[in-house]
Scaffold this motif. Structure first.
Motif, PDB file in Angstrom:
ATOM      1  N   GLY A 275      -5.845  -1.670   2.813  1.00  0.00           N
ATOM      2  CA  GLY A 275      -6.121  -0.246   2.915  1.00  0.00           C
ATOM      3  C   GLY A 275      -5.065   0.377   3.802  1.00  0.00           C
ATOM      4  O   GLY A 275      -4.449  -0.313   4.625  1.00  0.00           O
ATOM      5  N   LEU A 276      -4.836   1.676   3.638  1.00  0.00           N
ATOM      6  CA  LEU A 276      -3.817   2.304   4.471  1.00  0.00           C
ATOM      7  C   LEU A 276      -4.290   3.691   4.895  1.00  0.00           C
ATOM      8  O   LEU A 276      -5.444   3.867   5.274  1.00  0.00           O
TER       9      LEU A 276
ATOM     10  N   MET B  35       0.819  -1.226   0.000  1.00  0.00           N
ATOM     11  CA  MET B  35       0.000   0.000   0.000  1.00  0.00           C
ATOM     12  C   MET B  35       0.849   1.270   0.000  1.00  0.00           C
ATOM     13  O   MET B  35       0.464   2.296   0.564  1.00  0.00           O
ATOM     14  N   MET B  36       1.997   1.239  -0.683  1.00  0.00           N
ATOM     15  CA  MET B  36       2.930   2.358  -0.624  1.00  0.00           C
ATOM     16  C   MET B  36       2.387   3.646  -1.252  1.00  0.00           C
ATOM     17  O   MET B  36       2.807   4.737  -0.877  1.00  0.00           O
ATOM     18  N   SER B  37       1.448   3.540  -2.191  1.00  0.00           N
ATOM     19  CA  SER B  37       0.883   4.759  -2.771  1.00  0.00           C
ATOM     20  C   SER B  37      -0.230   5.345  -1.920  1.00  0.00           C
ATOM     21  O   SER B  37      -0.720   6.448  -2.188  1.00  0.00           O
ATOM     22  N   ASN B  38      -0.625   4.635  -0.856  1.00  0.00           N
ATOM     23  CA  ASN B  38      -1.792   5.035  -0.072  1.00  0.00           C
ATOM     24  C   ASN B  38      -1.399   5.826   1.173  1.00  0.00           C
ATOM     25  O   ASN B  38      -1.834   5.544   2.285  1.00  0.00           O
ATOM     26  N   ILE B  39      -0.528   6.808   0.972  1.00  0.00           N
ATOM     27  CA  ILE B  39      -0.155   7.705   2.065  1.00  0.00           C
ATOM     28  C   ILE B  39      -1.167   8.855   2.109  1.00  0.00           C
ATOM     29  O   ILE B  39      -2.158   8.851   1.378  1.00  0.00           O
ATOM     30  N   PHE B  40      -0.929   9.854   2.958  1.00  0.00           N
ATOM     31  CA  PHE B  40      -1.920  10.932   3.096  1.00  0.00           C
ATOM     32  C   PHE B  40      -1.226  12.278   3.252  1.00  0.00           C
ATOM     33  O   PHE B  40      -0.316  12.423   4.073  1.00  0.00           O
ATOM     34  N   SER B  41      -1.661  13.260   2.476  1.00  0.00           N
ATOM     35  CA  SER B  41      -1.089  14.607   2.518  1.00  0.00           C
ATOM     36  C   SER B  41      -1.886  15.502   3.456  1.00  0.00           C
ATOM     37  O   SER B  41      -3.101  15.669   3.288  1.00  0.00           O
ATOM     38  N   ILE B  42      -1.215  16.079   4.440  1.00  0.00           N
ATOM     39  CA  ILE B  42      -1.814  17.095   5.301  1.00  0.00           C
ATOM     40  C   ILE B  42      -1.632  18.481   4.678  1.00  0.00           C
ATOM     41  O   ILE B  42      -2.448  19.381   4.875  1.00  0.00           O
ATOM     42  N   ALA B  43      -0.577  18.633   3.902  1.00  0.00           N
ATOM     43  CA  ALA B  43      -0.272  19.885   3.206  1.00  0.00           C
ATOM     44  C   ALA B  43       0.663  19.521   2.054  1.00  0.00           C
ATOM     45  O   ALA B  43       1.150  18.387   1.972  1.00  0.00           O
TER      46      ALA B  43
END
Length: 319
Positions: free
Chosen positions: A307-308, A262-270
């Protein structure tokens, strides 16, 4: 125009929640973060929604609730650190409520409820108190034939990217969550946007061959960059569309096993702050080389359910 239904629930005693999502990385102000509490333990094999969960059920390595709770609270702590308003679903007994991205998504100032699998309807009911705080006419219930889940929807400037599956055997895949009716629905709802669909690789049985959602094989990050897995796309032309749009030099390519993790399933805060799994060393080093602060947290147990981090969030408002 496809008919749709607007939620008319409104309680003037609640402070209103303003919606604003126009991309994937503008500074986050409000989000719904799922919960791993009372998630129901290890499901039966026939109850698995994806091949990776099934794999861990069979192996006896399905994640424990206490471990997943700790991972989600680490995620919540990062949001608190960055001053983000966090909403959580109302707790349902013995219901997996981790993946809020599946049940709804926001585009601009509209929240769209997903036509999710029948067994997952309680997850949507658990955010009812949030929907009541959104202005009338801004909560949209698509027609029954429209299937869209939030993991398949991304906004990028004038684009709305949508993951789908174009095979005639769509009904045979529990891993196919967004249909062509869903694509057409958003094309008609946002006629001034470039709505581009991507035909994703699907498998009910082999997790490494399955791009469950678009964010499992692609995600924009930072300023003009993106993470991508070429084999996640059934059609080479879909992959090439993104290469031409972003530029080859701006794409971080991940392997089949890294997609499985799931390496593409990170999350951007900014644009310059990303939450990532602490074991994604290669990706995290690249992100830092792009001038991005990486908030590393443990999330490998939740990843066993295919899921990530992005899957666990329903962003409501960005600046």
């Amino acid at each position: 125009m496809i008919a749709y239904f607007c939620a008319l629930i409104f309680n003037p005693n609640y402070p209103m929640i303003k919606l604003n999502i126009k991309d994937e990385m503008s500074p986050l102000e409000a989000v719904v973060l799922g919960t791993a509490k009372s998630c129901g333990g290890t499901p039966k094999l026939e109850e698995a929604y994806d091949p990776k969960s099934a794999e861990h059920i069979k192996a006896g390595t399905y994640p424990k609730e206490e471990d997943m709770v700790q991972e989600m609270e680490a995620f919540n702590a990062v949001f608190e650190k960055h001053g983000v308003t966090v909403y959580r679903p109302e707790l349902m007994t013995d219901i997996n409520q981790i993946f809020t991205r599946d049940i709804a998504f926001v585009i601009e100032d509209y929240l769209f409820k997903s036509n999710i699998l029948p067994d997952r309807v309680p997850e949507l009911e658990a955010i009812g108190y949030i929907l009541e705080k959104i202005a009338p006419g801004k909560v949209i219930t698509p027609p029954e034939e429209v299937h869209i889940e939030g993991g398949d929807v991304m906004i990028h400037g004038e684009h709305i990217f949508i993951g789908t599956y174009k095979g005639e055997d769509y009904p045979d895949y529990i891993t196919a969550r967004t249909n062509l009716e869903g694509v057409q629905f958003l094309k008609e709802f946002f006629p001034n946007k470039i709505v581009k669909e991507f035909d994703l690789a699907k498998s009910n049985t082999v997790a490494e061959d399955n791009a469950l959602h678009l964010d499992c094989c692609f995600q924009p990050v930072g300023e003009g960059k993106a993470i991508i897995h070429r084999e996640g796309f059934r059609q080479e032309k879909d992959y090439q569309y993104l290469v031409e749009l972003f530029g080859e030099e701006n794409l971080f390519h991940i392997t089949k096993h890294e997609m499985y993790d799931m390496m593409s399933n990170i999350f951007s805060i900014a644009p310059d702050v990303v939450v990532s799994e602490r074991n994604f060393t290669r990706l995290n080093d690249w992100l830092r080389s792009q001038g991005i602060t990486v908030e590393e947290i443990p999330y490998a147990e939740i990843a066993k359910q295919e899921g990530l981090l992005r899957c666990s969030t329903l962003p409501l408002r960005r600046k």
